[in-house]
Design an enzyme around this catalytic site. Structure first.
Site, PDB file in Angstrom:
ATOM      1  N   LYS A   1       8.261 -36.102  17.967  1.00 59.58           N
ATOM      2  CA  LYS A   1       8.637 -36.838  19.199  1.00 59.58           C
ATOM      3  C   LYS A   1       7.911 -38.173  19.272  1.00 59.58           C
ATOM      4  O   LYS A   1       7.286 -38.531  20.276  1.00 59.58           O
ATOM      5  CB  LYS A   1       8.346 -35.984  20.435  1.00 59.58           C
ATOM      6  CG  LYS A   1       9.098 -34.656  20.402  1.00 59.58           C
ATOM      7  CD  LYS A   1       8.853 -33.801  21.598  1.00 59.58           C
ATOM      8  CE  LYS A   1       9.601 -32.479  21.525  1.00 59.58           C
ATOM      9  NZ  LYS A   1       9.139 -31.549  20.477  1.00 59.58           N
TER      10      LYS A   1
HETATM   11  O1  LIG Z   1      13.320 -29.999  24.460  1.00 63.03           O
HETATM   12  C1  LIG Z   1      12.655 -29.521  23.547  1.00 63.03           C
HETATM   13  C2  LIG Z   1      12.277 -30.242  22.433  1.00 63.03           C
HETATM   14  C3  LIG Z   1      11.594 -29.620  21.436  1.00 63.03           C
HETATM   15  N1  LIG Z   1      11.258 -28.313  21.520  1.00 63.03           N
HETATM   16  C4  LIG Z   1      10.532 -27.711  20.374  1.00 63.03           C
HETATM   17  O2  LIG Z   1      11.359 -26.668  19.821  1.00 63.03           O
HETATM   18  C5  LIG Z   1      10.567 -25.542  19.471  1.00 63.03           C
HETATM   19  C6  LIG Z   1      10.962 -24.338  20.284  1.00 63.03           C
HETATM   20  O3  LIG Z   1      10.221 -23.220  19.915  1.00 63.03           O
HETATM   21  P1  LIG Z   1      10.593 -21.716  20.366  1.00 63.03           P
HETATM   22  O4  LIG Z   1       9.434 -20.888  19.906  1.00 63.03           O
HETATM   23  O5  LIG Z   1      11.886 -21.341  19.684  1.00 63.03           O
HETATM   24  O6  LIG Z   1      10.722 -21.720  21.835  1.00 63.03           O
HETATM   25  C7  LIG Z   1       9.130 -25.996  19.657  1.00 63.03           C
HETATM   26  O7  LIG Z   1       8.730 -26.587  18.441  1.00 63.03           O
HETATM   27  C8  LIG Z   1       9.215 -27.061  20.713  1.00 63.03           C
HETATM   28  O8  LIG Z   1       8.156 -27.991  20.599  1.00 63.03           O
HETATM   29  C9  LIG Z   1      11.623 -27.597  22.602  1.00 63.03           C
HETATM   30  O9  LIG Z   1      11.344 -26.370  22.721  1.00 63.03           O
HETATM   31  N2  LIG Z   1      12.326 -28.214  23.595  1.00 63.03           N
END
Ligand SMILES: O=c1ccn([C@@H]2O[C@H](COP(=O)(O)O)[C@@H](O)[C@H]2O)c(=O)[nH]1
Length: 301
Positions: free
Chosen positions: A100
């Site tokens: 990001k």
């Molecule tokens: O809006 C957002 C942007 C990035 N993320 C990222 O995705 C994964 C989600 O992880 P889970 O364990 O599947 O919940 C994580 O790396 C976040 O930093 C997000 O969740 N939402």
């Protein structure tokens, strides 16, 4: 670049990306035993990632490596981060760095070189962190995005710009209505379509994608209509409560247009009763297959 990702999704019939958010605490006892420093943790994480990648690389098109989970182990963590990108790539997977990034133009240029382009040293150039896609924060406006567009084109890479994030409080700013009735996230969506105008591929999608959370289906539906050329990276499935039915609206009439992330749902699958008795890497594979079937049933069914 987006065409190649789309082709890999078609070839594997799998619109999902496994998130390597590898917290040391997610590792099984045998990998954590006796480790008491950042270096040991980083090495154990590297081994875990290699085994997960080995077990999913033939069925999952991409990995998303969330840099925060490596930064917290310091320099050794960053070595594991770089190793993980290279290993997944070597195994034929597309690699997304979730960092990001953005800043003022001059600084954004350095981020773009670091994750998508090349760093020059006295005229010689080298790749610092080799990823195919990078997540980018567009809320600094165009001058922060231009360097990413430049390096993306130069090196055939892609970006995903934050539009509507999956976290519960994303609406505090992103859902605010401006004087013309449009929301902030819709404006960001318009900008993303515009930034991607000159890098559309043969499937009609551009190398400038958008991050759109699975946890906000109403907003995702609006965005899909307003952003016909933008490919979505869709986090929030599984651990954050987003379901395949919720995120169906992110896809076009042909069942294309997005890739869905799951991190904890795959990495920690071996702790679920459903995968009882399986090793972490076997459970990661089984959970990936279950996710693929769940998504395809909702999207194409
Ligand atoms: O809006 C957002 C942007 C990035 N993320 C990222 O995705 C994964 C989600 O992880 P889970 O364990 O599947 O919940 C994580 O790396 C976040 O930093 C997000 O969740 N939402």
């Amino acid at each position: 670049m987006i065409d190649r990702l789309i082709e890999k999704i078609k070839q594997t019939d799998n619109p999902s990306v496994v998130g390597l958010d590898t917290n040391f605490d997610y590792l099984p006892d045998e990998l954590r035993a006796g480790v008491a420093d950042l270096r040991g943790a980083a090495q154990a994480i590297a081994e875990f990632n290699r085994n997960v990648i080995d077990n999913i690389c033939d069925i999952v098109p991409a990995v998303k490596v969330q840099i925060a989970y490596y930064e917290m182990y310091g320099v050794e963590g960053m070595k594991t981060f770089a190793e993980t990108l290279a290993y997944a790539s070597k195994k034929g997977m597309y690699v997304m760095t979730d960092a990001k990034r953005n800043d003022i133009g001059a600084t954004a240029e350095c981020y773009a070189k670091a994750y998508l382009g090349k760093t020059f040293v006295n005229g010689a150039s080298e790749t610092a962190f080799d990823s195919d896609f990078l997540t980018v924060n567009g809320y600094l406006g165009s001058d922060g995005i231009v360097p990413f567009l430049k390096w993306m084109k130069e090196c055939d890479k892609g970006i995903f710009v934050l539009v509507k994030t999956s976290n519960p409080s994303s609406g505090e700013l992103q859902d605010m209505r401006l004087s013309d009735g449009k929301t902030v996230y819709e404006y960001m969506g318009q900008w993303v379509e515009a930034w991607g105008k000159n890098c559309r591929g043969k499937y009609g999608y551009s190398d400038v994608g958008a991050v759109v959370g699975a946890t906000h289906p109403a907003q995702a539906e609006i965005l899909r209509k307003q952003m016909p050329h933008t490919f979505f990276l869709i986090p929030g499935y599984g651990a954050q409560g987003g379901t395949a039915r919720d995120l169906k609206v992110c896809f076009d009439a042909d069942g294309m247009g997005g890739i869905v992330n799951s991190s904890r749902g795959i990495l920690c699958a071996y702790r679920q009763e459903k995968y009882n008795g399986k090793s972490y890497s076997e459970a990661a594979r089984l959970a990936s297959i279950d996710m693929k079937n769940d998504l395809n049933q909702a999207i194409k069914g």
